[in-house]
Design an enzyme around this catalytic site. Structure first.
Site, PDB file in Angstrom:
ATOM      1  N   HIS A 146     -18.298   2.068   7.680  1.00 49.23           N
ATOM      2  CA  HIS A 146     -16.693   1.911   8.610  1.00 49.23           C
ATOM      3  C   HIS A 146     -16.249   3.332   8.746  1.00 49.23           C
ATOM      4  O   HIS A 146     -16.498   4.483   8.012  1.00 49.23           O
ATOM      5  CB  HIS A 146     -16.467   1.721   6.741  1.00 49.23           C
ATOM      6  CG  HIS A 146     -14.320   2.358   7.211  1.00 49.23           C
ATOM      7  ND1 HIS A 146     -13.839   1.004   6.784  1.00 49.23           N
ATOM      8  CD2 HIS A 146     -14.222   3.202   7.357  1.00 49.23           C
ATOM      9  CE1 HIS A 146     -12.053   1.311   7.071  1.00 49.23           C
ATOM     10  NE2 HIS A 146     -12.397   2.795   6.978  1.00 49.23           N
ATOM     11  N   ASN A 149       0.996  -0.826  -0.109  1.00 47.65           N
ATOM     12  CA  ASN A 149      -0.257   0.108   0.067  1.00 47.65           C
ATOM     13  C   ASN A 149       1.141   1.260   0.495  1.00 47.65           C
ATOM     14  O   ASN A 149       1.246   1.867   1.177  1.00 47.65           O
ATOM     15  CB  ASN A 149      -0.391  -0.322   1.077  1.00 47.65           C
ATOM     16  CG  ASN A 149      -1.671   0.807   1.094  1.00 47.65           C
ATOM     17  OD1 ASN A 149      -1.915   2.018   0.172  1.00 47.65           O
ATOM     18  ND2 ASN A 149      -2.752   1.156   2.213  1.00 47.65           N
ATOM     19  N   ARG A 176     -12.023  16.198   8.005  1.00 47.02           N
ATOM     20  CA  ARG A 176     -13.095  16.591   6.963  1.00 47.02           C
ATOM     21  C   ARG A 176     -14.210  16.433   7.024  1.00 47.02           C
ATOM     22  O   ARG A 176     -14.987  15.887   7.617  1.00 47.02           O
ATOM     23  CB  ARG A 176     -12.914  14.853   6.280  1.00 47.02           C
ATOM     24  CG  ARG A 176     -11.734  15.128   4.808  1.00 47.02           C
ATOM     25  CD  ARG A 176     -11.732  13.544   4.562  1.00 47.02           C
ATOM     26  NE  ARG A 176     -10.952  12.977   4.395  1.00 47.02           N
ATOM     27  CZ  ARG A 176     -11.046  11.554   4.546  1.00 47.02           C
ATOM     28  NH1 ARG A 176     -11.710  11.208   3.670  1.00 47.02           N
ATOM     29  NH2 ARG A 176     -10.026  10.759   5.228  1.00 47.02           N
ATOM     30  N   ARG A 206      -3.005  -1.770  -3.220  1.00 42.50           N
ATOM     31  CA  ARG A 206      -3.911  -1.417  -3.027  1.00 42.50           C
ATOM     32  C   ARG A 206      -4.289  -0.090  -3.952  1.00 42.50           C
ATOM     33  O   ARG A 206      -2.851   0.472  -3.794  1.00 42.50           O
ATOM     34  CB  ARG A 206      -4.001  -0.623  -1.728  1.00 42.50           C
ATOM     35  CG  ARG A 206      -5.165  -0.030  -1.493  1.00 42.50           C
ATOM     36  CD  ARG A 206      -5.415   0.498   0.012  1.00 42.50           C
ATOM     37  NE  ARG A 206      -6.269   1.231   0.319  1.00 42.50           N
ATOM     38  CZ  ARG A 206      -6.572   1.729   1.758  1.00 42.50           C
ATOM     39  NH1 ARG A 206      -6.212   1.260   2.940  1.00 42.50           N
ATOM     40  NH2 ARG A 206      -8.704   2.038   1.441  1.00 42.50           N
ATOM     41  N   GLU A 257      -8.419  -5.176   5.131  1.00 45.18           N
ATOM     42  CA  GLU A 257      -8.598  -4.511   3.667  1.00 45.18           C
ATOM     43  C   GLU A 257      -7.443  -5.139   3.080  1.00 45.18           C
ATOM     44  O   GLU A 257      -7.089  -5.878   1.686  1.00 45.18           O
ATOM     45  CB  GLU A 257      -7.724  -3.289   3.703  1.00 45.18           C
ATOM     46  CG  GLU A 257      -9.412  -2.574   3.366  1.00 45.18           C
ATOM     47  CD  GLU A 257      -9.425  -1.101   4.504  1.00 45.18           C
ATOM     48  OE1 GLU A 257      -9.400  -0.049   3.428  1.00 45.18           O
ATOM     49  OE2 GLU A 257      -8.875  -0.363   5.199  1.00 45.18           O
ATOM     50  N   ASN A 263     -11.054   7.325  10.984  1.00 42.83           N
ATOM     51  CA  ASN A 263     -10.304   8.535  10.973  1.00 42.83           C
ATOM     52  C   ASN A 263     -11.550   9.373   9.224  1.00 42.83           C
ATOM     53  O   ASN A 263     -11.887  10.500   9.152  1.00 42.83           O
ATOM     54  CB  ASN A 263      -9.220   8.474  10.843  1.00 42.83           C
ATOM     55  CG  ASN A 263      -8.076   9.764  11.058  1.00 42.83           C
ATOM     56  OD1 ASN A 263      -9.708  10.493  11.638  1.00 42.83           O
ATOM     57  ND2 ASN A 263      -7.122   9.982  10.975  1.00 42.83           N
ATOM     58  N   HIS A 313     -13.559   3.076   0.438  1.00 44.98           N
ATOM     59  CA  HIS A 313     -13.433   1.933   1.172  1.00 44.98           C
ATOM     60  C   HIS A 313     -13.846   0.680   0.826  1.00 44.98           C
ATOM     61  O   HIS A 313     -14.422   0.056   1.524  1.00 44.98           O
ATOM     62  CB  HIS A 313     -14.569   2.293   2.829  1.00 44.98           C
ATOM     63  CG  HIS A 313     -13.727   3.761   3.267  1.00 44.98           C
ATOM     64  ND1 HIS A 313     -14.142   4.889   3.453  1.00 44.98           N
ATOM     65  CD2 HIS A 313     -12.223   3.679   3.624  1.00 44.98           C
ATOM     66  CE1 HIS A 313     -13.207   5.539   4.444  1.00 44.98           C
ATOM     67  NE2 HIS A 313     -12.480   4.806   4.403  1.00 44.98           N
TER      68      HIS A 313
HETATM   69  P1  AMP Z   1      -8.777   3.976  11.467  1.00 46.37           P
HETATM   70  O1  AMP Z   1      -8.596   5.313  10.411  1.00 46.37           O
HETATM   71  O2  AMP Z   1     -10.062   2.295  11.334  1.00 46.37           O
HETATM   72  O3  AMP Z   1      -7.725   2.999  11.887  1.00 46.37           O
HETATM   73  O4  AMP Z   1      -9.489   4.400  12.818  1.00 46.37           O
HETATM   74  C1  AMP Z   1      -8.946   5.369  14.066  1.00 46.37           C
HETATM   75  C2  AMP Z   1      -9.574   6.379  14.545  1.00 46.37           C
HETATM   76  O5  AMP Z   1     -10.477   5.148  15.648  1.00 46.37           O
HETATM   77  C3  AMP Z   1      -8.846   7.516  15.577  1.00 46.37           C
HETATM   78  O6  AMP Z   1      -8.698   8.289  14.762  1.00 46.37           O
HETATM   79  C4  AMP Z   1     -10.001   7.056  16.798  1.00 46.37           C
HETATM   80  O7  AMP Z   1     -10.888   8.605  16.825  1.00 46.37           O
HETATM   81  C5  AMP Z   1     -10.891   6.011  16.364  1.00 46.37           C
HETATM   82  N1  AMP Z   1     -10.824   5.241  18.278  1.00 46.37           N
HETATM   83  C6  AMP Z   1      -9.318   4.113  18.223  1.00 46.37           C
HETATM   84  N2  AMP Z   1      -8.918   3.268  19.300  1.00 46.37           N
HETATM   85  C7  AMP Z   1     -10.889   3.761  19.682  1.00 46.37           C
HETATM   86  C8  AMP Z   1     -11.338   3.337  20.895  1.00 46.37           C
HETATM   87  N3  AMP Z   1     -10.723   2.418  22.091  1.00 46.37           N
HETATM   88  N4  AMP Z   1     -12.266   4.491  21.223  1.00 46.37           N
HETATM   89  C9  AMP Z   1     -12.889   5.419  20.590  1.00 46.37           C
HETATM   90  N5  AMP Z   1     -12.289   5.527  19.239  1.00 46.37           N
HETATM   91  C10 AMP Z   1     -11.181   5.337  18.719  1.00 46.37           C
END
Ligand code: AMP
Length: 404
Positions: A210, A7, A243, A93, A385, A213, A182
């Site tokens: 999904h 990726n 965003r 990816r 993914e 972030n 996604h």
């Molecule tokens: P991702 O883009 O899927 O890696 O998700 C990242 C985001 O998940 C982080 O910026 C957090 O906002 C959220 N996140 C991760 N762990 C937790 C948690 N235990 N409780 C609440 N939000 C979380």
């Protein structure tokens, strides 16, 4: 079969090496700040503690980064394969496949030209993906390369889902339409849900949330995406970490005039300074927001409410489009980890047959979090993914080896 998943971002390279017999991750890692100062390469063998390389030779360019990755994978002390030729396929990816690619594809010169043709649709992402592919082709000549597109899953959306109500000529001339993103994540969790429910995917109506972030929601009917919240770009839809998601487009002109900003400046605000970060002024991370809201910070609380309300609205509209629902799926960082967000979203949806079990929702690693008598299953499924990309690459290589 051994599959390397790559990726490539504009200044990063993530990889995972899979043994597809057991789908075990043999090694994985991340090279950061490629082409910048202070880069590093973190390499993990299996579940061992990572090894870190900070030599500028590993991050001077994508070519250097990839060479360092292949060297680490074959290194005598901490490598996992004896030779690069052990790698049977590389799965890449790729952010945008436009309308050209509706599924994972074996990369040929023509396919590579197609991916380059999509650069105008993803100017920040596709060039890095192309670099990753070209470097892998150079360093591993003869090893099949497969492209897996973030947009491909959504190519099944009907015209009425992907067309914007702007002059049709802009679609014809510039291909302005909803693409959705996604795709690999939505497809992976849908396939997992079908397996867990022990029902064929082509008989299910699913809504996949999904929430990370970057966040998007997808309505999946009989295994096909019929609508999704991200659009022409990943800026549309839900409010995200930083965003804005969907806003009245007239706000852009208003801000240009009132704040004396350039168009680029406004777009920067909408991409990087908005979302839950923009409202709260505190953080784009839900862990910080939840903590601050619990401590009485009103704007952090409102930011979470705005996010959850938006998710709820999409669930309602996709329920209507699907004409029913078998399972509501939560995935990605927030979806998998925030019991609070899941509860706020599901509260009030009981009349639609979506009934959360509050105790199960708080149980770590619980997969089904709906109440026994909930008509709709509520599921928490970890997205993967990379595994989906490796599976797609394997499928294509196996199909290729079957004589027609
Ligand atoms: P991702 O883009 O899927 O890696 O998700 C990242 C985001 O998940 C982080 O910026 C957090 O906002 C959220 N996140 C991760 N762990 C937790 C948690 N235990 N409780 C609440 N939000 C979380």
């Amino acid at each position: 079969m051994v599959v390397l998943v790559v990726n490539c971002g504009s200044s990063s390279l993530k990889f995972q090496l899979f043994d597809m017999r057991s789908e075990e991750v043999l090694a994985r890692g991340l090279v950061e700040r490629i082409g910048l100062s202070g880069g590093k390469f973190k390499y993990y063998r299996g579940t061992e503690e990572p090894i870190e390389f900070t030599d500028s030779q590993v991050y001077a360019s994508h070519a250097n980064a990839l060479e360092a990755v292949l060297k680490a994978l074959t290194q005598r002390d901490y490598g996992v394969i004896s030779d690069i030729s052990t790698i049977n396929a590389v799965g890449h990816r790729v952010a945008h496949g436009g309308e050209l690619f509706t599924a994972a594809t074996l990369i040929t010169e023509e396919v590579l030209r197609g991916i380059k043709d999509c650069i105008s649709l993803a100017p920040l992402h596709n060039p890095a993906n192309v670099t990753g592919i070209e470097e892998c082709m150079r360093l591993m000549p003869g090893t099949p390369q497969v492209a897996v597109f973030d947009t491909a899953f959504h190519q099944t959306m009907p015209e009425e889902a992907y067309l914007y109500a702007i002059p049709y000529a802009y679609y014809q001339k510039h291909k302005i339409r909803r693409y959705g993103f996604h795709g690999s994540s939505h497809r992976y969790v849908a396939e997992q849900a079908a397996e867990l429910l022990n029902k064929p995917l082509d008989r299910l109506k699913l809504i996949s949330c999904h929430l990370g972030n970057g966040s998007s929601i997808c309505a999946i009917k009989e295994g096909r995406s019929i609508d999704t919240s991200m659009g022409f770009t990943p800026l549309e839809g839900l409010p995200m970490g930083s965003r804005s998601g969907t806003i009245d487009p007239a706000i852009i002109e208003f801000l240009v005039k009132k704040e004396n900003m350039s168009l680029d400046g406004v777009m920067e605000v909408l991409n990087k300074k908005s979302g839950v970060y923009g409202i709260s002024g505190v953080s784009s991370d839900f862990r910080d927001l939840e903590q601050a809201a619990a401590g009485g910070n009103h704007l952090c609380d409102v930011a979470i409410q705005v996010f959850c309300r938006s998710v709820k609205k999409y669930i309602g509209s996709y329920y209507a489009l699907l004409e029913g629902l078998d399972a509501l799926i939560f995935t990605a960082g927030i979806g998998e980890n925030s019991a609070l967000v899941r509860e706020k979203i599901c509260t009030g949806l009981e009349h639609m047959g979506i009934k959360l079990d509050r105790r199960r929702n708080l149980t770590p690693d619980a997969i089904t979090v709906s109440a026994e008598d909930s008509k709709v299953k509520i599921m928490v499924i970890s997205t993967n993914e990379e595994l989906l990309i490796a599976r797609d690459a394997q499928k294509i290589i196996l199909q290729r080896s079957i004589p027609s």
